[in-house]
Design a protein around this motif. Structure first.
Motif, PDB file in Angstrom:
ATOM      1  N   VAL A 137     -26.569   6.754  16.923  1.00  0.00           N
ATOM      2  CA  VAL A 137     -26.062   7.216  18.214  1.00  0.00           C
ATOM      3  C   VAL A 137     -26.545   6.289  19.324  1.00  0.00           C
ATOM      4  N   ILE A 167     -20.850  14.941  17.431  1.00  0.00           N
ATOM      5  CA  ILE A 167     -21.573  13.753  17.890  1.00  0.00           C
ATOM      6  C   ILE A 167     -20.840  12.484  17.457  1.00  0.00           C
ATOM      7  N   CYS A 178     -19.307   9.414  19.833  1.00  0.00           N
ATOM      8  CA  CYS A 178     -19.700   8.005  19.676  1.00  0.00           C
ATOM      9  C   CYS A 178     -18.504   7.097  19.367  1.00  0.00           C
TER      10      CYS A 178
END
Length: 530
Positions: free
Chosen positions: A267, A349, A353
């Motif tokens: 990340v 997530i 990204c």
């Protein structure tokens, strides 16, 4: 959960005649433990209902219904409730406790999220803007969104197929394929792509991790450094040794901490790279027109190769069942619940990204993005003198750490398969020294391939095409064969359509990747990594 036998009469023999005794609702007995089930039998109290009940004598039944036996009944009920919670009424095949994937079953949704983030976000995401150079803005976003939604749906299918109604847990993609397609056909369809994905990804990680180590050394050392830098082969060796040291962790659950570090670094560098690229603005003379004028046939094959790049970014389905296999499971809380919870968080997530990385990278560099290395090399090439060395070095460092962490996840199915062969033959757990030897042997083989075939990163589209059925096609077919939905129903039509479409896409993407390699050419040089 109470046993089914509580609500039914029990046949007992008290004389030549057989009479039926109805148990009181509160008189509950501990059911008999069933024999050891087949491989990976689900630890579930629902299995108890299928086990044969041991007849009781009338005297024992009357005794258990008296007030004097009340404490004993309460103890039995409490013990049964506890055993149902931990799911210990059935025994797993002993071989499962010897293999690194199922050796530990104390996983949870957090572990699943760590593993999925570490394997789901990787250096393959850095080449996503290359697909946009062919597809353009609109079709690039559409294809990326479609691929994301499609693979998330097939992930849900795999999670539901992990635990069968008969109680068998399929903790490996290959076992599920063999149950759905048959032993021979399952091995033919799945064994090579699974091992190719695991082994090929580890080879690519050695090359990317070693090459990024070299860049990190150059950034830290500076332009005026007089130290002779190691060669690229030596950097590959340093990365491989580091990865093999981490690979000595015994099982998949034991690397959860490593996966957490890998998820954080993934990340971190994805966000850092696209933020720096967008903050620096578009490069001078940026263009969004496709490279060169091409014939209609060439255009079609180039588009198919772009599809392969997008598919390559969403690989990782070969690890989902293995990750779910590390979790405990019972009827009150099957492993599918925490697994799906972890995946929903992880893919939220991942979307945060991947989409900014692909869109922002294409906006900043257009068709000028390098074919090798993607966003990482683009940032070094166009902003190497504008961005502080600290940020460039930090991005390189995060890529190295993530590559080391991802190596552990993708290598685990190979380690498991090697130890499975040994335990099946010897019928005993793999000794520690032999386990270490297996992992060292795999690491050496991956290092040799990385040195001997340094042009493998140029085959991202081809790798994506080979992996595409594992991600988009096979789960739909396995759902039809195992769940047997109503023929011509919505579920049946949807999964059949997705399965056939996935197989057609796979063939077209592989064809397009091969054509692109032949038409554009790649620099093939053996034992000469650069």
């Amino acid at each position: 959960m109470h046993s089914q036998a509580m609500n039914e009469g029990v046949e007992v023999k008290s004389s030549p005649m057989t009479k039926k005794i109805n148990r009181p609702a509160e008189a509950e007995e501990a059911p008999a433990i069933s024999a050891s089930p087949p491989l990976e039998r689900l630890q579930s109290p629902s299995m108890i209902d299928l086990a044969p009940k041991t007849p009781q004598s009338p005297f024992l039944s009357r005794l258990m219904s008296t007030p004097i036996a009340s404490p004993m009944k309460k103890a039995i009920v409490s013990m049964q409730g506890y055993m149902e919670q931990v799911g210990n009424f059935t025994k797993l095949d002993p071989q499962d406790a010897w293999l690194p994937i199922t050796e530990s079953r104390n996983g949870n949704s957090s572990y699943a999220a760590f593993h999925m983030l570490c394997s789901g976000i990787g250096v393959q995401a850095l080449v996503l803007p290359l697909a946009f150079t062919t597809l353009g803005w609109a079709w690039g976003i559409v294809c990326l969104s479609l691929a994301f939604t499609w693979q998330l749906y097939t992930l849900w299918l795999l999670i539901q197929l992990h635990e069968s109604e008969s109680g068998v847990r399929y903790s490996r993609y290959l076992r599920l394929a063999m149950a759905a397609f048959g032993v021979k056909l399952g091995k033919i369809l799945v064994l090579f792509p699974i091992m190719y994905l695991s082994g090929g990804t580890c080879v690519a990680l050695i090359m990317i991790g070693g090459g990024t180590m070299k860049i990190f050394f150059q950034i830290v050392c500076g332009e005026t450094c007089n130290v002779k830098p190691p060669t690229i082969i030596e950097w590959y060796l340093v990365f491989t040794i580091s990865a093999l040291l981490l690979a000595q962790l015994p099982n998949l659950n034991s690397v959860a901490g490593v996966s957490l570090i890998g998820a954080i670094t993934a990340v971190g560098y994805c966000t850092l790279i696209w933020v720096v690229s967008v903050a620096q603005g578009r490069v001078q003379g940026v263009s969004y027109d496709p490279r060169g004028k091409k014939s209609p046939v060439a255009r079609i094959f180039t588009v198919l190769n772009a599809f392969g790049i997008v598919a390559f970014a969403f690989r990782g389905h070969n690890l989902v069942l293995e990750i779910q296999g590390t979790m405990p499971s019972n009827t009150t809380r099957p492993a599918s619940l925490p697994m799906w919870k972890g995946i929903k968080f992880a893919y939220l997530i991942i979307a945060i990204c991947l989409f900014p990385l692909a869109i922002g990278g294409y906006w900043a560099y257009g068709i000028s993005i390098p074919l090798n290395g993607g966003m990482l090399n683009a940032m070094y090439k166009y902003h190497g003198h504008d961005v502080p060395n600290f940020l460039l070095g930090l991005a390189s460092f995060l890529v190295v750490i993530n590559s080391l962490s991802s190596f552990q996840i993708y290598a685990m199915p190979v380690f498991d398969n090697l130890e499975f062969r040994y335990t099946s033959t010897k019928n005993k757990p793999c000794p520690r020294w032999l386990r270490t030897g297996f992992r060292a042997l795999f690491g050496c083989l991956a290092f040799f391939i990385a040195v001997a075939l340094p042009f493998l990163p140029s085959l991202a589209g081809l790798i994506g095409g080979v992996a595409l059925p594992i991600t988009l096609a096979y789960p739909s077919f396995m759902w039809i064969f195992l769940k047997k939905p109503k023929k011509y129903g919505i579920a049946w039509c949807l999964n059949l359509t997705l399965g056939i479409t996935g197989m057609v896409f796979s063939v077209l993407v592989v064809t397009g990747a091969i054509w692109s390699i032949v038409a554009q050419g790649i620099e093939i040089h053996f034992f000469k990594p650069q």
